[in-house]
Scaffold this motif. Structure first.
Motif, PDB file in Angstrom:
ATOM      1  N   GLU A  29       0.843  -1.182   0.000  1.00  0.00           N
ATOM      2  CA  GLU A  29       0.000   0.000   0.000  1.00  0.00           C
ATOM      3  C   GLU A  29       0.881   1.236   0.000  1.00  0.00           C
ATOM      4  O   GLU A  29       1.810   1.335   0.796  1.00  0.00           O
ATOM      5  CB  GLU A  29      -0.915  -0.022   1.221  1.00  0.00           C
ATOM      6  CG  GLU A  29      -2.270   0.544   0.898  1.00  0.00           C
ATOM      7  CD  GLU A  29      -3.241   0.398   2.055  1.00  0.00           C
ATOM      8  OE1 GLU A  29      -3.902   1.377   2.370  1.00  0.00           O
ATOM      9  OE2 GLU A  29      -3.295  -0.703   2.650  1.00  0.00           O
ATOM     10  N   PHE A  30       0.552   2.142  -0.886  1.00  0.00           N
ATOM     11  CA  PHE A  30       1.370   3.319  -1.074  1.00  0.00           C
ATOM     12  C   PHE A  30       0.689   4.532  -0.466  1.00  0.00           C
ATOM     13  O   PHE A  30      -0.511   4.688  -0.604  1.00  0.00           O
ATOM     14  CB  PHE A  30       1.574   3.529  -2.581  1.00  0.00           C
ATOM     15  CG  PHE A  30       2.574   4.590  -2.890  1.00  0.00           C
ATOM     16  CD1 PHE A  30       3.933   4.309  -2.865  1.00  0.00           C
ATOM     17  CD2 PHE A  30       2.158   5.877  -3.173  1.00  0.00           C
ATOM     18  CE1 PHE A  30       4.853   5.302  -3.138  1.00  0.00           C
ATOM     19  CE2 PHE A  30       3.079   6.873  -3.442  1.00  0.00           C
ATOM     20  CZ  PHE A  30       4.432   6.595  -3.423  1.00  0.00           C
ATOM     21  N   PHE A  31       1.459   5.371   0.219  1.00  0.00           N
ATOM     22  CA  PHE A  31       0.853   6.616   0.709  1.00  0.00           C
ATOM     23  C   PHE A  31       1.823   7.778   0.563  1.00  0.00           C
ATOM     24  O   PHE A  31       3.029   7.601   0.413  1.00  0.00           O
ATOM     25  CB  PHE A  31       0.355   6.479   2.145  1.00  0.00           C
ATOM     26  CG  PHE A  31       1.408   6.199   3.179  1.00  0.00           C
ATOM     27  CD1 PHE A  31       1.745   4.906   3.525  1.00  0.00           C
ATOM     28  CD2 PHE A  31       2.055   7.246   3.828  1.00  0.00           C
ATOM     29  CE1 PHE A  31       2.708   4.652   4.495  1.00  0.00           C
ATOM     30  CE2 PHE A  31       3.013   7.007   4.801  1.00  0.00           C
ATOM     31  CZ  PHE A  31       3.342   5.701   5.127  1.00  0.00           C
ATOM     32  N   THR A  32       1.257   8.979   0.595  1.00  0.00           N
ATOM     33  CA  THR A  32       2.039  10.198   0.394  1.00  0.00           C
ATOM     34  C   THR A  32       1.918  11.111   1.611  1.00  0.00           C
ATOM     35  O   THR A  32       0.835  11.265   2.175  1.00  0.00           O
ATOM     36  CB  THR A  32       1.536  10.932  -0.871  1.00  0.00           C
ATOM     37  OG1 THR A  32       1.586  10.017  -1.962  1.00  0.00           O
ATOM     38  CG2 THR A  32       2.392  12.139  -1.200  1.00  0.00           C
ATOM     39  N   ILE A  33       3.059  11.699   1.975  1.00  0.00           N
ATOM     40  CA  ILE A  33       3.083  12.675   3.075  1.00  0.00           C
ATOM     41  C   ILE A  33       3.424  14.036   2.468  1.00  0.00           C
ATOM     42  O   ILE A  33       4.497  14.199   1.871  1.00  0.00           O
ATOM     43  CB  ILE A  33       4.168  12.322   4.121  1.00  0.00           C
ATOM     44  CG1 ILE A  33       4.001  10.875   4.621  1.00  0.00           C
ATOM     45  CG2 ILE A  33       4.145  13.312   5.293  1.00  0.00           C
ATOM     46  CD1 ILE A  33       5.139  10.406   5.536  1.00  0.00           C
ATOM     47  N   GLY A  34       2.553  15.005   2.621  1.00  0.00           N
ATOM     48  CA  GLY A  34       2.822  16.355   2.122  1.00  0.00           C
ATOM     49  C   GLY A  34       3.791  17.071   3.061  1.00  0.00           C
ATOM     50  O   GLY A  34       3.655  16.986   4.276  1.00  0.00           O
ATOM     51  N   THR A  35       4.753  17.778   2.503  1.00  0.00           N
ATOM     52  CA  THR A  35       5.765  18.424   3.352  1.00  0.00           C
ATOM     53  C   THR A  35       5.753  19.940   3.128  1.00  0.00           C
ATOM     54  O   THR A  35       4.749  20.589   3.310  1.00  0.00           O
ATOM     55  CB  THR A  35       7.162  17.809   3.085  1.00  0.00           C
ATOM     56  OG1 THR A  35       7.569  18.075   1.745  1.00  0.00           O
ATOM     57  CG2 THR A  35       7.166  16.305   3.314  1.00  0.00           C
ATOM     58  N   ALA A  74       6.089   8.109   0.081  1.00  0.00           N
ATOM     59  CA  ALA A  74       6.867   9.175  -0.549  1.00  0.00           C
ATOM     60  C   ALA A  74       6.503  10.478   0.151  1.00  0.00           C
ATOM     61  O   ALA A  74       5.380  10.636   0.620  1.00  0.00           O
ATOM     62  CB  ALA A  74       6.526   9.275  -2.029  1.00  0.00           C
ATOM     63  N   ALA A  75       7.475  11.371   0.248  1.00  0.00           N
ATOM     64  CA  ALA A  75       7.236  12.659   0.918  1.00  0.00           C
ATOM     65  C   ALA A  75       7.763  13.782   0.019  1.00  0.00           C
ATOM     66  O   ALA A  75       8.834  14.326   0.255  1.00  0.00           O
ATOM     67  CB  ALA A  75       7.921  12.658   2.280  1.00  0.00           C
ATOM     68  N   PRO A  76       7.005  14.108  -1.001  1.00  0.00           N
ATOM     69  CA  PRO A  76       7.463  15.141  -1.936  1.00  0.00           C
ATOM     70  C   PRO A  76       7.409  16.533  -1.319  1.00  0.00           C
ATOM     71  O   PRO A  76       6.676  16.761  -0.348  1.00  0.00           O
ATOM     72  CB  PRO A  76       6.438  15.041  -3.081  1.00  0.00           C
ATOM     73  CG  PRO A  76       5.212  14.490  -2.443  1.00  0.00           C
ATOM     74  CD  PRO A  76       5.670  13.586  -1.332  1.00  0.00           C
ATOM     75  N   SER A  77       8.168  17.466  -1.886  1.00  0.00           N
ATOM     76  CA  SER A  77       8.069  18.848  -1.415  1.00  0.00           C
ATOM     77  C   SER A  77       6.710  19.386  -1.862  1.00  0.00           C
ATOM     78  O   SER A  77       6.119  18.890  -2.813  1.00  0.00           O
ATOM     79  CB  SER A  77       9.217  19.691  -1.951  1.00  0.00           C
ATOM     80  OG  SER A  77       9.030  19.972  -3.302  1.00  0.00           O
ATOM     81  N   SER A  78       6.200  20.356  -1.111  1.00  0.00           N
ATOM     82  CA  SER A  78       4.859  20.873  -1.431  1.00  0.00           C
ATOM     83  C   SER A  78       4.774  22.342  -1.042  1.00  0.00           C
ATOM     84  O   SER A  78       5.748  22.923  -0.558  1.00  0.00           O
ATOM     85  CB  SER A  78       3.792  20.067  -0.678  1.00  0.00           C
ATOM     86  OG  SER A  78       3.602  20.594   0.614  1.00  0.00           O
ATOM     87  N   GLY A  79       3.585  22.912  -1.202  1.00  0.00           N
ATOM     88  CA  GLY A  79       3.366  24.329  -0.870  1.00  0.00           C
ATOM     89  C   GLY A  79       3.374  24.630   0.614  1.00  0.00           C
ATOM     90  O   GLY A  79       3.487  25.781   1.010  1.00  0.00           O
ATOM     91  N   GLY A  80       3.219  23.606   1.477  1.00  0.00           N
ATOM     92  CA  GLY A  80       3.243  23.827   2.926  1.00  0.00           C
ATOM     93  C   GLY A  80       1.920  23.490   3.611  1.00  0.00           C
ATOM     94  O   GLY A  80       1.049  22.834   3.017  1.00  0.00           O
ATOM     95  N   GLN A  94      -2.223  11.241   2.111  1.00  0.00           N
ATOM     96  CA  GLN A  94      -2.796  10.540   3.265  1.00  0.00           C
ATOM     97  C   GLN A  94      -2.332  11.185   4.576  1.00  0.00           C
ATOM     98  O   GLN A  94      -3.006  11.114   5.591  1.00  0.00           O
ATOM     99  CB  GLN A  94      -2.407   9.052   3.248  1.00  0.00           C
ATOM    100  CG  GLN A  94      -3.108   8.250   2.159  1.00  0.00           C
ATOM    101  CD  GLN A  94      -2.756   8.720   0.758  1.00  0.00           C
ATOM    102  OE1 GLN A  94      -1.586   8.876   0.404  1.00  0.00           O
ATOM    103  NE2 GLN A  94      -3.758   8.973  -0.048  1.00  0.00           N
ATOM    104  N   PHE A  95      -1.158  11.798   4.536  1.00  0.00           N
ATOM    105  CA  PHE A  95      -0.605  12.494   5.707  1.00  0.00           C
ATOM    106  C   PHE A  95      -0.026  13.816   5.238  1.00  0.00           C
ATOM    107  O   PHE A  95       0.232  14.010   4.049  1.00  0.00           O
ATOM    108  CB  PHE A  95       0.534  11.683   6.349  1.00  0.00           C
ATOM    109  CG  PHE A  95       0.115  10.347   6.900  1.00  0.00           C
ATOM    110  CD1 PHE A  95      -0.227  10.219   8.247  1.00  0.00           C
ATOM    111  CD2 PHE A  95       0.074   9.221   6.088  1.00  0.00           C
ATOM    112  CE1 PHE A  95      -0.614   8.991   8.757  1.00  0.00           C
ATOM    113  CE2 PHE A  95      -0.311   7.995   6.591  1.00  0.00           C
ATOM    114  CZ  PHE A  95      -0.651   7.874   7.938  1.00  0.00           C
ATOM    115  N   GLY A  96       0.231  14.678   6.201  1.00  0.00           N
ATOM    116  CA  GLY A  96       0.895  15.927   5.862  1.00  0.00           C
ATOM    117  C   GLY A  96       1.470  16.535   7.122  1.00  0.00           C
ATOM    118  O   GLY A  96       1.068  16.186   8.234  1.00  0.00           O
ATOM    119  N   VAL A  97       2.423  17.425   6.931  1.00  0.00           N
ATOM    120  CA  VAL A  97       2.961  18.167   8.064  1.00  0.00           C
ATOM    121  C   VAL A  97       2.275  19.531   8.026  1.00  0.00           C
ATOM    122  O   VAL A  97       2.104  20.102   6.945  1.00  0.00           O
ATOM    123  CB  VAL A  97       4.496  18.314   7.989  1.00  0.00           C
ATOM    124  CG1 VAL A  97       5.050  18.787   9.328  1.00  0.00           C
ATOM    125  CG2 VAL A  97       5.150  17.006   7.570  1.00  0.00           C
TER     126      VAL A  97
END
Ligand code: GLU
Length: 332
Positions: A29-35, A74-80, A94-97
């Motif tokens: 299962e794949f998930f993404t964390i926004g950074t 994966a935790a790609p760079s993002s707008g914040g 699925q997650f974010g900081v």
């Protein structure tokens, strides 16, 4: 061409064999964390989590314990912050900081003009403190909030936490963008270069300490962080549970000759109520069981304390998958 194809297929074969779970797990299962920006600390948080998830997966795979699902992240760079919260709401991440102030406002629908209300937002844990910092260019003569008047100021890209917090700061001082000579909306990875190139006089950034992005302008071209201690800042801290006074200790950067006092928030990891209990449980387990390793991933994580991580800066309810782990470990 044929040769190229042959080397491509053999590369694929090597890749497939190098995946530790490719043959023995039921599903991946794949998930993404926004950074945040690539030079910020959120990017480090997200990638440290993914590293710990991979570590837990291979440890459990070896012992044939725990989940039989393989998690990949994966935790790609993002707008914040506010961008991440929006993407979680849409099911893209699925997650974010996110900053604790924006977590609060999203959950409580208390600043709908800045972050979309999101009742299903759930807290996972908090990470490092993030002072809100105004970094001024060497020679700009900026020494406090008042002297920002008429200057060229970067207020941050829409979607970033610092943009929202900067707007709150302006509103609390009863001013708008016209207070400054001009404003820009550069991202966190663009602002230090722009400051050193004298395109802007100052920028606002909510970020963990120390940080490579800030160092680029302080150590790189003599920029410095100013104190933010106006009566309006004091009122913000007094009135809101998600703000606290923060100190950037002297010596942090080359130009940190004295301690700097400002206000700040906590960085927090958030998710949605619709993300599975098992996935959140595994993420939390990966981080808390490898906390010593996690702390080594960035100097801003050095003081992480499990008891505080499950409480401080969390205003949305904890996700049940996180609660399950914290109870199991006697943390709650
Ligand atoms: N606090 C910033 C934001 O919410 C990000 C800081 C970082 O990237 O470390 O956009």
């Amino acid at each position: 061409m044929k040769k190229l194809f042959a080397s491509f297929t053999s590369a694929l074969a090597i890749f497939a064999f190098s995946l530790p779970f490719s043959t023995s797990v039921k599903s991946a299962e794949f998930f993404t964390i926004g950074t945040g920006g690539a030079t910020g600390v959120y990017f480090q948080v997200g990638n440290a989590i993914c590293k710990m998830v991979a570590k837990l997966q291979s440890a459990e795979h070896g012992r044939k314990k725990g989940t039989d699902k393989a998690y990949r992240c994966a935790a790609p760079s993002s707008g914040g912050s506010t961008y991440n919260i929006g993407q979680i709401q849409q099911g893209e991440f699925q997650f974010g900081v996110a900053q604790s102030d924006w977590q609060y406002h999203a959950y409580n629908a208390s600043k709908p003009d800045k972050v979309k209300p999101f009742k299903d937002l759930r807290a996972v844990f908090s990470a490092h403190p993030e002072p809100f910092q105004i970094i001024a260019r060497k020679g700009s003569k900026i020494k406090d909030w008042k002297s920002l008047k008429g200057k060229k100021v970067n207020i941050g890209n829409p979607g970033s936490g610092q943009r929202g917090t900067f707007e709150v700061l302006m509103e609390s001082h009863g001013v708008n963008k016209s207070y400054f000579g001009s404003t820009t909306e550069l991202t966190s990875s663009e602002q230090s270069g722009a400051l050193c190139d004298k395109k802007i006089d100052a920028f606002g950034y909510t970020v963990g300490v120390p940080n490579a992005g800030v160092a680029q302008s302080t150590d790189g071209c003599g920029a410095y962080i100013i104190n933010l201690t106006t009566p309006q800042v004091k009122k913000l801290v007094a009135d809101n549970p998600f703000y606290a006074f923060a100190t950037i200790p002297k010596g942090t950067y080359k130009t940190s000759k004295k301690d700097v006092t400002t206000f700040g928030v906590m960085a927090s990891v958030v998710t949605s109520a619709s993300v599975s209990e098992e996935m959140v449980y595994n993420v939390v387990k990966a981080v808390f069981e490898n906390l010593d390793d996690f702390k080594k991933q960035h100097p801003a994580f050095a003081n992480l304390d499990p008891k505080k991580m499950i409480k401080d800066g969390l205003s949305a309810p904890l996700h049940p998958g996180a609660v399950k782990y914290y109870k199991e470990k006697g943390l709650m």
